[in-house]
Design a protein around this motif. Structure first.
Motif, PDB file in Angstrom:
ATOM      1  N   LEU A   1       0.828  -1.205   0.000  1.00 27.00           N
ATOM      2  CA  LEU A   1       0.000   0.000   0.000  1.00 27.00           C
ATOM      3  C   LEU A   1       0.866   1.260   0.000  1.00 27.00           C
ATOM      4  O   LEU A   1       0.525   2.254  -0.652  1.00 27.00           O
ATOM      5  CB  LEU A   1      -0.930  -0.009   1.218  1.00 27.00           C
ATOM      6  N   GLN A   2       1.978   1.211   0.719  1.00 21.06           N
ATOM      7  CA  GLN A   2       2.866   2.374   0.739  1.00 21.06           C
ATOM      8  C   GLN A   2       3.484   2.618  -0.632  1.00 21.06           C
ATOM      9  O   GLN A   2       3.732   3.773  -1.003  1.00 21.06           O
ATOM     10  CB  GLN A   2       3.942   2.190   1.806  1.00 21.06           C
ATOM     11  N   LEU A   3       3.717   1.569  -1.396  1.00 22.47           N
ATOM     12  CA  LEU A   3       4.190   1.744  -2.763  1.00 22.47           C
ATOM     13  C   LEU A   3       3.143   2.479  -3.597  1.00 22.47           C
ATOM     14  O   LEU A   3       3.470   3.361  -4.402  1.00 22.47           O
ATOM     15  CB  LEU A   3       4.518   0.392  -3.397  1.00 22.47           C
ATOM     16  N   GLU A   4       1.867   2.140  -3.365  1.00 17.45           N
ATOM     17  CA  GLU A   4       0.795   2.833  -4.091  1.00 17.45           C
ATOM     18  C   GLU A   4       0.695   4.292  -3.671  1.00 17.45           C
ATOM     19  O   GLU A   4       0.411   5.169  -4.501  1.00 17.45           O
ATOM     20  CB  GLU A   4      -0.540   2.115  -3.879  1.00 17.45           C
ATOM     21  N   ILE A   5       0.920   4.573  -2.397  1.00 15.53           N
ATOM     22  CA  ILE A   5       0.907   5.966  -1.929  1.00 15.53           C
ATOM     23  C   ILE A   5       2.041   6.754  -2.592  1.00 15.53           C
ATOM     24  O   ILE A   5       1.883   7.933  -2.935  1.00 15.53           O
ATOM     25  CB  ILE A   5       1.019   6.035  -0.389  1.00 15.53           C
ATOM     26  N   ILE A   6       3.188   6.113  -2.780  1.00 17.33           N
ATOM     27  CA  ILE A   6       4.295   6.759  -3.489  1.00 17.33           C
ATOM     28  C   ILE A   6       3.870   7.076  -4.931  1.00 17.33           C
ATOM     29  O   ILE A   6       4.147   8.165  -5.450  1.00 17.33           O
ATOM     30  CB  ILE A   6       5.556   5.864  -3.478  1.00 17.33           C
ATOM     31  N   LYS A   7       3.172   6.128  -5.573  1.00 15.40           N
ATOM     32  CA  LYS A   7       2.676   6.370  -6.926  1.00 15.40           C
ATOM     33  C   LYS A   7       1.691   7.535  -6.938  1.00 15.40           C
ATOM     34  O   LYS A   7       1.732   8.393  -7.829  1.00 15.40           O
ATOM     35  CB  LYS A   7       1.986   5.115  -7.469  1.00 15.40           C
ATOM     36  N   LEU A   8       0.799   7.548  -5.951  1.00 15.18           N
ATOM     37  CA  LEU A   8      -0.176   8.629  -5.864  1.00 15.18           C
ATOM     38  C   LEU A   8       0.536   9.978  -5.723  1.00 15.18           C
ATOM     39  O   LEU A   8       0.188  10.951  -6.404  1.00 15.18           O
ATOM     40  CB  LEU A   8      -1.117   8.389  -4.670  1.00 15.18           C
ATOM     41  N   GLN A   9       1.533  10.043  -4.835  1.00 17.62           N
ATOM     42  CA  GLN A   9       2.249  11.300  -4.641  1.00 17.62           C
ATOM     43  C   GLN A   9       2.991  11.715  -5.911  1.00 17.62           C
ATOM     44  O   GLN A   9       2.975  12.890  -6.291  1.00 17.62           O
ATOM     45  CB  GLN A   9       3.240  11.199  -3.481  1.00 17.62           C
TER      46      GLN A   9
ATOM     47  N   ARG B   1       6.985   6.728   3.850  1.00 19.44           N
ATOM     48  CA  ARG B   1       7.773   6.346   2.675  1.00 19.44           C
ATOM     49  C   ARG B   1       7.749   7.393   1.565  1.00 19.44           C
ATOM     50  O   ARG B   1       8.455   7.252   0.573  1.00 19.44           O
ATOM     51  CB  ARG B   1       7.265   5.016   2.103  1.00 19.44           C
ATOM     52  N   ILE B   2       6.921   8.422   1.690  1.00 17.12           N
ATOM     53  CA  ILE B   2       6.787   9.373   0.591  1.00 17.12           C
ATOM     54  C   ILE B   2       7.766  10.531   0.740  1.00 17.12           C
ATOM     55  O   ILE B   2       8.406  10.700   1.773  1.00 17.12           O
ATOM     56  CB  ILE B   2       5.339   9.893   0.457  1.00 17.12           C
ATOM     57  N   ASN B   3       7.883  11.319  -0.312  1.00 16.72           N
ATOM     58  CA  ASN B   3       8.845  12.419  -0.375  1.00 16.72           C
ATOM     59  C   ASN B   3       8.429  13.543   0.575  1.00 16.72           C
ATOM     60  O   ASN B   3       7.392  14.180   0.364  1.00 16.72           O
ATOM     61  CB  ASN B   3       8.921  12.946  -1.815  1.00 16.72           C
ATOM     62  N   PRO B   4       9.226  13.816   1.609  1.00 20.63           N
ATOM     63  CA  PRO B   4       8.840  14.835   2.593  1.00 20.63           C
ATOM     64  C   PRO B   4       8.822  16.255   2.032  1.00 20.63           C
ATOM     65  O   PRO B   4       8.216  17.148   2.633  1.00 20.63           O
ATOM     66  CB  PRO B   4       9.909  14.692   3.687  1.00 20.63           C
ATOM     67  N   ARG B   5       9.463  16.471   0.895  1.00 15.75           N
ATOM     68  CA  ARG B   5       9.479  17.808   0.296  1.00 15.75           C
ATOM     69  C   ARG B   5       8.140  18.183  -0.330  1.00 15.75           C
ATOM     70  O   ARG B   5       7.895  19.354  -0.625  1.00 15.75           O
ATOM     71  CB  ARG B   5      10.584  17.899  -0.765  1.00 15.75           C
ATOM     72  N   HIS B   6       7.314  17.179  -0.552  1.00 17.96           N
ATOM     73  CA  HIS B   6       6.043  17.442  -1.220  1.00 17.96           C
ATOM     74  C   HIS B   6       4.841  17.055  -0.355  1.00 17.96           C
ATOM     75  O   HIS B   6       3.767  16.777  -0.877  1.00 17.96           O
ATOM     76  CB  HIS B   6       5.996  16.699  -2.560  1.00 17.96           C
TER      77      HIS B   6
ATOM     78  N   VAL C   1      -4.305  -0.060   7.532  1.00 24.49           N
ATOM     79  CA  VAL C   1      -4.487  -0.612   6.185  1.00 24.49           C
ATOM     80  C   VAL C   1      -5.741  -0.018   5.547  1.00 24.49           C
ATOM     81  O   VAL C   1      -5.734   0.385   4.372  1.00 24.49           O
ATOM     82  CB  VAL C   1      -4.579  -2.150   6.243  1.00 24.49           C
ATOM     83  N   ASN C   2      -6.827   0.063   6.301  1.00 23.52           N
ATOM     84  CA  ASN C   2      -8.082   0.596   5.767  1.00 23.52           C
ATOM     85  C   ASN C   2      -7.983   2.086   5.439  1.00 23.52           C
ATOM     86  O   ASN C   2      -8.594   2.553   4.474  1.00 23.52           O
ATOM     87  CB  ASN C   2      -9.224   0.336   6.756  1.00 23.52           C
ATOM     88  N   VAL C   3      -7.226   2.823   6.232  1.00 24.93           N
ATOM     89  CA  VAL C   3      -7.022   4.246   5.966  1.00 24.93           C
ATOM     90  C   VAL C   3      -6.334   4.436   4.616  1.00 24.93           C
ATOM     91  O   VAL C   3      -6.774   5.228   3.768  1.00 24.93           O
ATOM     92  CB  VAL C   3      -6.183   4.901   7.088  1.00 24.93           C
ATOM     93  N   ILE C   4      -5.237   3.712   4.399  1.00 25.63           N
ATOM     94  CA  ILE C   4      -4.493   3.870   3.148  1.00 25.63           C
ATOM     95  C   ILE C   4      -5.342   3.414   1.964  1.00 25.63           C
ATOM     96  O   ILE C   4      -5.374   4.074   0.914  1.00 25.63           O
ATOM     97  CB  ILE C   4      -3.156   3.106   3.193  1.00 25.63           C
ATOM     98  N   ASN C   5      -6.046   2.308   2.129  1.00 25.19           N
ATOM     99  CA  ASN C   5      -6.925   1.839   1.053  1.00 25.19           C
ATOM    100  C   ASN C   5      -7.960   2.894   0.679  1.00 25.19           C
ATOM    101  O   ASN C   5      -8.240   3.124  -0.506  1.00 25.19           O
ATOM    102  CB  ASN C   5      -7.639   0.550   1.472  1.00 25.19           C
TER     103      ASN C   5
ATOM    104  N   SER D   1     -10.062   7.016  -3.026  1.00 27.26           N
ATOM    105  CA  SER D   1     -10.727   8.321  -3.099  1.00 27.26           C
ATOM    106  C   SER D   1     -10.133   9.253  -4.143  1.00 27.26           C
ATOM    107  O   SER D   1     -10.782  10.214  -4.567  1.00 27.26           O
ATOM    108  CB  SER D   1     -10.665   9.013  -1.727  1.00 27.26           C
ATOM    109  N   ILE D   2      -8.897   8.979  -4.553  1.00 28.38           N
ATOM    110  CA  ILE D   2      -8.200   9.877  -5.477  1.00 28.38           C
ATOM    111  C   ILE D   2      -7.873   9.105  -6.759  1.00 28.38           C
ATOM    112  O   ILE D   2      -7.166   8.091  -6.710  1.00 28.38           O
ATOM    113  CB  ILE D   2      -6.927  10.437  -4.829  1.00 28.38           C
ATOM    114  N   PRO D   3      -8.358   9.568  -7.907  1.00 29.41           N
ATOM    115  CA  PRO D   3      -8.199   8.817  -9.169  1.00 29.41           C
ATOM    116  C   PRO D   3      -6.806   8.984  -9.785  1.00 29.41           C
ATOM    117  O   PRO D   3      -6.663   9.490 -10.893  1.00 29.41           O
ATOM    118  CB  PRO D   3      -9.286   9.425 -10.053  1.00 29.41           C
ATOM    119  N   TYR D   4      -5.798   8.547  -9.073  1.00 31.94           N
ATOM    120  CA  TYR D   4      -4.428   8.662  -9.575  1.00 31.94           C
ATOM    121  C   TYR D   4      -4.151   7.590 -10.623  1.00 31.94           C
ATOM    122  O   TYR D   4      -4.875   6.586 -10.726  1.00 31.94           O
ATOM    123  CB  TYR D   4      -3.425   8.539  -8.418  1.00 31.94           C
ATOM    124  N   ASP D   5      -3.101   7.785 -11.397  1.00 32.87           N
ATOM    125  CA  ASP D   5      -2.709   6.829 -12.431  1.00 32.87           C
ATOM    126  C   ASP D   5      -1.911   5.707 -11.775  1.00 32.87           C
ATOM    127  O   ASP D   5      -0.785   5.907 -11.327  1.00 32.87           O
ATOM    128  CB  ASP D   5      -1.864   7.531 -13.496  1.00 32.87           C
TER     129      ASP D   5
END
Length: 261
Positions: free
Chosen positions: A46-54, A86-91, A243-247, A252-256
């Protein structure tokens, strides 16, 4: 009679995370250790997907707000850490505003939150938000009835303006039982590394449980709208809640989903 573990489960127990989980608590609980390893594996994906979303948000100048609300000790901070570690803290930014100073008290209530809204390509996570005035402030007597009424009359329009400006807004409410809250408070009080978390507001949370419930219901009734809905996450079990929060954020956000990171 103890059940037999599968070869895959034994492999999980023999992993670094599995052994750490088995040995970290007494008595030994192999089922718990397996659940923890399964959770860590889910979390990593899921954290990999959050990285993709960011990355998608950065590439497309998207602006994203995720609001976390819930009772004291509901696990808002822990969930935010798992989302963001795991995501970029600058953004991205985590916003947990202190009580307003005298100047801020004289301003439009939403003004200090407007100042925290995301810029292009940024994700902002509110560890409590403008919804302080919907529940905590009236319960604790930190605002007047008139201030509460004005907030409740304005909040949907405020969020409509946010959405119409192109900012994506996700609202999450983490829900725990009264018994679980009491258990977590006891853990905090008995742990020197956590005692700083307890505040005078926390100390009254159990006593004022029903008052919080009444204002929470009023908040949902008014602000759980079609364009800006709430997602209630059952949070008695922290790992499942995270897990449910990240899911939910990902849904909720239509990212690629094919974004290259």
């Amino acid at each position: 009679m103890e059940r037999e573990f599968t070869a895959k489960e034994i492999e999980k127990l023999n992993s670094t995370k599995g052994l750490k989980s088995v040995l970290s608590k007494e008595p030994l609980n192999y089922e718990r250790a397996i659940r923890y390893v399964n959770y860590e594996q889910k979390l990593k994906k899921l954290q990999l997907e959050i990285i993709k979303l960011q990355t998608w948000a950065i590439n497309n100048n998207e602006r994203i707000i995720v609001v976390f609300e819930g009772r004291d000790a509901a696990g808002k901070g822990g969930a935010i850490r798992r989302v963001t570690e795991r995501i970029n803290p600058r953004h991205m930014r985590i916003v947990a505003l202190p009580k307003p100073n005298e100047d801020q008290k004289s301003q439009w209530y939403f003004q200090r939150y407007v100042e925290q809204l995301p810029k292009a390509g940024e994700m902002v996570f509110f560890d409590r938000s403008w919804y302080n005035r919907a529940v905590v402030e009236p319960v604790m007597g930190f605002c007047t009835q008139e201030e509460y009424d004005i907030f409740m009359n304005q909040v949907n329009d405020f969020e409509r303006m946010i959405l119409e400006s192109g900012i994506r807004l996700v609202k999450i409410y983490m829900s725990i039982s009264k018994k679980e809250q009491a258990k977590r408070f006891l853990d905090i009080k008995n742990n020197p590394l956590k005692q700083w978390k307890m505040t005078p507001v926390d100390d009254k949370a159990q006593e004022l449980w029903d008052d919080y419930t009444a204002y929470k219901k009023a908040m949902f009734s008014k602000t759980n709208t079609v364009v800006s809905p709430w997602k209630v996450i059952r949070a008695n079990r922290k790992t499942e809640a995270r897990v449910n929060v990240i899911n939910h954020i990902l849904k909720s956000i239509p990212y690629d989903k094919n974004t290259v990171v």
